[in-house]
Design a protein around this motif. Structure first.
Motif, PDB file in Angstrom:
ATOM      1  N   ARG A 134     -37.689  46.416  77.379  1.00 47.12           N
ATOM      2  CA  ARG A 134     -38.219  45.900  78.653  1.00 47.12           C
ATOM      3  C   ARG A 134     -39.743  45.745  78.626  1.00 47.12           C
ATOM      4  N   THR A 135     -40.328  45.659  77.430  1.00 48.71           N
ATOM      5  CA  THR A 135     -41.764  45.390  77.306  1.00 48.71           C
ATOM      6  C   THR A 135     -42.103  44.094  78.032  1.00 48.71           C
ATOM      7  N   PRO A 136     -43.079  44.122  78.938  1.00 47.94           N
ATOM      8  CA  PRO A 136     -43.452  42.886  79.640  1.00 47.94           C
ATOM      9  C   PRO A 136     -44.009  41.852  78.662  1.00 47.94           C
ATOM     10  N   LEU A 137     -43.607  40.616  78.826  1.00 47.70           N
ATOM     11  CA  LEU A 137     -44.010  39.543  77.931  1.00 47.70           C
ATOM     12  C   LEU A 137     -44.999  38.616  78.628  1.00 47.70           C
ATOM     13  N   HIS A 138     -46.033  38.217  77.888  1.00 47.23           N
ATOM     14  CA  HIS A 138     -47.026  37.279  78.392  1.00 47.23           C
ATOM     15  C   HIS A 138     -47.230  36.194  77.347  1.00 47.23           C
ATOM     16  N   ALA A 139     -47.504  35.009  77.796  1.00 44.46           N
ATOM     17  CA  ALA A 139     -47.621  33.872  76.890  1.00 44.46           C
ATOM     18  C   ALA A 139     -48.736  34.050  75.866  1.00 44.46           C
ATOM     19  N   ASP A 140     -49.748  34.870  76.169  1.00 47.16           N
ATOM     20  CA  ASP A 140     -50.847  35.066  75.218  1.00 47.16           C
ATOM     21  C   ASP A 140     -50.615  36.260  74.290  1.00 47.16           C
ATOM     22  N   ASP A 141     -49.474  36.926  74.414  1.00 49.21           N
ATOM     23  CA  ASP A 141     -49.123  37.995  73.476  1.00 49.21           C
ATOM     24  C   ASP A 141     -48.784  37.405  72.113  1.00 49.21           C
ATOM     25  N   LEU A 142     -49.076  38.153  71.065  1.00 47.04           N
ATOM     26  CA  LEU A 142     -48.684  37.786  69.710  1.00 47.04           C
ATOM     27  C   LEU A 142     -47.952  38.966  69.097  1.00 47.04           C
ATOM     28  N   TRP A 143     -46.781  38.705  68.542  1.00 41.98           N
ATOM     29  CA  TRP A 143     -45.972  39.754  67.931  1.00 41.98           C
ATOM     30  C   TRP A 143     -45.898  39.530  66.425  1.00 41.98           C
ATOM     31  N   VAL A 144     -46.022  40.625  65.656  1.00 41.98           N
ATOM     32  CA  VAL A 144     -45.846  40.595  64.207  1.00 41.98           C
ATOM     33  C   VAL A 144     -44.663  41.486  63.867  1.00 41.98           C
ATOM     34  N   LEU A 145     -43.637  40.907  63.268  1.00 42.40           N
ATOM     35  CA  LEU A 145     -42.402  41.618  62.944  1.00 42.40           C
ATOM     36  C   LEU A 145     -42.208  41.665  61.437  1.00 42.40           C
ATOM     37  N   ALA A 146     -41.647  42.762  60.952  1.00 36.52           N
ATOM     38  CA  ALA A 146     -41.328  42.886  59.529  1.00 36.52           C
ATOM     39  C   ALA A 146     -40.515  44.145  59.315  1.00 36.52           C
ATOM     40  N   SER A 147     -39.724  44.155  58.271  1.00 38.71           N
ATOM     41  CA  SER A 147     -39.117  45.383  57.780  1.00 38.71           C
ATOM     42  C   SER A 147     -40.224  46.223  57.129  1.00 38.71           C
ATOM     43  N   PRO A 148     -40.047  47.540  57.008  1.00 34.36           N
ATOM     44  CA  PRO A 148     -41.129  48.379  56.469  1.00 34.36           C
ATOM     45  C   PRO A 148     -41.611  47.937  55.088  1.00 34.36           C
ATOM     46  N   LYS A 149     -42.922  48.034  54.910  1.00 35.44           N
ATOM     47  CA  LYS A 149     -43.616  47.788  53.645  1.00 35.44           C
ATOM     48  C   LYS A 149     -43.452  46.355  53.152  1.00 35.44           C
ATOM     49  N   CYS A 150     -43.421  45.424  54.100  1.00 37.66           N
ATOM     50  CA  CYS A 150     -43.323  44.005  53.762  1.00 37.66           C
ATOM     51  C   CYS A 150     -44.602  43.243  54.071  1.00 37.66           C
ATOM     52  N   GLY A 151     -45.642  43.947  54.530  1.00 35.64           N
ATOM     53  CA  GLY A 151     -46.904  43.279  54.806  1.00 35.64           C
ATOM     54  C   GLY A 151     -47.284  43.257  56.267  1.00 35.64           C
ATOM     55  N   THR A 152     -46.737  44.177  57.070  1.00 31.04           N
ATOM     56  CA  THR A 152     -47.027  44.192  58.506  1.00 31.04           C
ATOM     57  C   THR A 152     -48.514  44.339  58.766  1.00 31.04           C
ATOM     58  N   HIS A 153     -49.155  45.350  58.162  1.00 31.16           N
ATOM     59  CA  HIS A 153     -50.571  45.606  58.424  1.00 31.16           C
ATOM     60  C   HIS A 153     -51.451  44.475  57.904  1.00 31.16           C
ATOM     61  N   TRP A 154     -51.117  43.963  56.760  1.00 35.50           N
ATOM     62  CA  TRP A 154     -51.874  42.850  56.164  1.00 35.50           C
ATOM     63  C   TRP A 154     -51.825  41.643  57.095  1.00 35.50           C
ATOM     64  N   THR A 155     -50.618  41.315  57.536  1.00 35.10           N
ATOM     65  CA  THR A 155     -50.441  40.164  58.422  1.00 35.10           C
ATOM     66  C   THR A 155     -51.097  40.396  59.776  1.00 35.10           C
ATOM     67  N   ALA A 156     -50.965  41.612  60.306  1.00 33.08           N
ATOM     68  CA  ALA A 156     -51.556  41.914  61.612  1.00 33.08           C
ATOM     69  C   ALA A 156     -53.077  41.861  61.561  1.00 33.08           C
ATOM     70  N   GLU A 157     -53.674  42.304  60.465  1.00 35.60           N
ATOM     71  CA  GLU A 157     -55.132  42.211  60.324  1.00 35.60           C
ATOM     72  C   GLU A 157     -55.566  40.745  60.332  1.00 35.60           C
ATOM     73  N   MET A 158     -54.850  39.924  59.599  1.00 27.83           N
ATOM     74  CA  MET A 158     -55.148  38.493  59.593  1.00 27.83           C
ATOM     75  C   MET A 158     -54.991  37.903  60.990  1.00 27.83           C
ATOM     76  N   ALA A 159     -53.874  38.219  61.635  1.00 31.79           N
ATOM     77  CA  ALA A 159     -53.595  37.644  62.954  1.00 31.79           C
ATOM     78  C   ALA A 159     -54.619  38.097  63.987  1.00 31.79           C
ATOM     79  N   TRP A 160     -54.995  39.377  63.937  1.00 34.50           N
ATOM     80  CA  TRP A 160     -55.964  39.893  64.919  1.00 34.50           C
ATOM     81  C   TRP A 160     -57.306  39.174  64.779  1.00 34.50           C
ATOM     82  N   LEU A 161     -57.760  39.000  63.555  1.00 39.15           N
ATOM     83  CA  LEU A 161     -59.065  38.366  63.347  1.00 39.15           C
ATOM     84  C   LEU A 161     -59.038  36.890  63.719  1.00 39.15           C
ATOM     85  N   ILE A 162     -57.957  36.204  63.426  1.00 43.25           N
ATOM     86  CA  ILE A 162     -57.857  34.801  63.841  1.00 43.25           C
ATOM     87  C   ILE A 162     -57.792  34.716  65.357  1.00 43.25           C
ATOM     88  N   GLN A 163     -56.964  35.581  65.956  1.00 44.31           N
ATOM     89  CA  GLN A 163     -56.805  35.588  67.409  1.00 44.31           C
ATOM     90  C   GLN A 163     -58.118  35.889  68.119  1.00 44.31           C
TER      91      GLN A 163
END
Length: 334
Positions: free
Chosen positions: A52-81
């Protein structure tokens, strides 16, 4: 929002599982959702809160199974965002700049209680804080499969999914859990591969998680990436991600971001790698603790026997048949 599925406890007869995970022996583990994602047995209220997490159009979600690059991708996404705000990136990726949605579900009750105590590690306490107080736009990262995420997620928010060849993901997950003493020291890599391929490990099974996202890869709000393409051509992935997020980066910003996101730079980045928290400690396996370990494609060959590798090959072939998804299991020869 209640989950429409009842948890299925993993019984004590799962001797290999509970021998491998001492912290979960008292309270147990359970499967949740249509694909049986494994979390702490008491995680139902946490997962219902995630759903039931509230959703907003400006939210960005990064999904992955463990140890597949979540932190790497999130760092990239955060800096671009955040328009390459490198000064603003000088704080922990999780939990300061990203919200680790299912952190509490992953923790055993004992760890969760310790993290909530006043005198415990402040970073761990922040991991358990609700999302409501976070400023927008929010960056959410999670190991939840899409089936356990809020309904309507893809129709409301941008979602980046990052996949990795499961041989390397499995070895990296084993090394991480062994290094931070989550795994019993007696657990062999062969034991772990058995649990991994049977989906009997926290945040697994692997294939239902990745294939749910793969089937949604054409959705306009889904960007499906792989760890291996980030290794092969990071700049192209940065450019694709920026386009997906509606951002235009100048050449100088691209150069700086590409350097910042190189695995060598990320591994030395204390805000991503948690380096100033672990302070050169060694884990149960004797290796120096490092959240970002090697980031190599094909490192599995240094750890899996031929027999174990072939076992994973058969498992991968069975699960990938007819999906159109393939994985790069070895780095191309230079």
């Amino acid at each position: 929002m209640a989950l429409p599925w009842q948890p299925e406890p993993l019984p004590r007869s799962e001797a290999l599982l509970y021998a491998a995970l001492p912290a979960y022996r008292e309270h147990g583990l359970a499967r949740f959702g249509p694909d049986g994602a494994v979390y702490s047995a008491d995680a139902l209220p946490v997962l219902e809160r995630c759903r039931r997490t509230p959703l907003h159009a400006d939210d960005l979600w990064v999904l992955a199974s463990p140890k597949c690059g979540t932190h790497w991708t999130a760092e990239m996404a955060w800096l671009i965002q955040h328009d390459c705000d490198f000064a603003g990136a000088q704080s922990y990726l999780a939990p300061d700049r990203t919200h680790f949605l299912d952190a509490a579900a992953i923790m055993s009750p004992g760890w969760r209680q310790a993290a909530q105590q006043q005198g415990s590690d402040a970073v761990c306490r922040r991991l358990l804080q609700p999302i409501d107080g976070r400023p927008r736009p929010r960056l959410v990262n999670t190991h939840l499969p899409l089936s356990l995420c809020p309904p309507g997620l893809l129709d409301t928010c941008k979602v980046i999914y990052v996949a990795r060849n499961p041989k390397d993901a499995c070895v990296s997950y084993y090394k991480m859990l062994m290094s931070d003493s989550t795994l019993s020291p007696e657990t062999t890599i062969e034991d772990f591969v058995t649990l991994y391929t049977e989906g009997k490990m926290v945040c697994l099974p692997f294939f239902p998680n990745v294939l749910q996202a793969w089937r949604q890869r054409q959705h306009p709000n889904m960007l499906f990436l792989t760890f291996e393409e980030m290794k092969r051509d990071l700049r192209a992935v940065i450019e694709r991600t920026a386009e997906f997020l509606g951002k235009k980066l100048a050449a100088e910003e691209l150069d700086r971001l590409q350097h910042h996101l190189s695995f060598e730079s990320m591994r030395e980045n204390k805000w991503v790698n948690k380096e100033d928290r672990i302070k050169g400690q060694k884990g149960a396996d004797g290796e120096r603790l490092s959240f970002m370990r090697k980031g190599q494609t094909g490192d599995w060959k240094n750890h899996l026997s031929d027999e174990t590798s072939q076992k994973m090959d058969r498992w991968m072939e069975e699960n990938l048949r007819g999906t159109g998804l393939t994985f790069v299991a070895e780095a191309p020869q230079q």
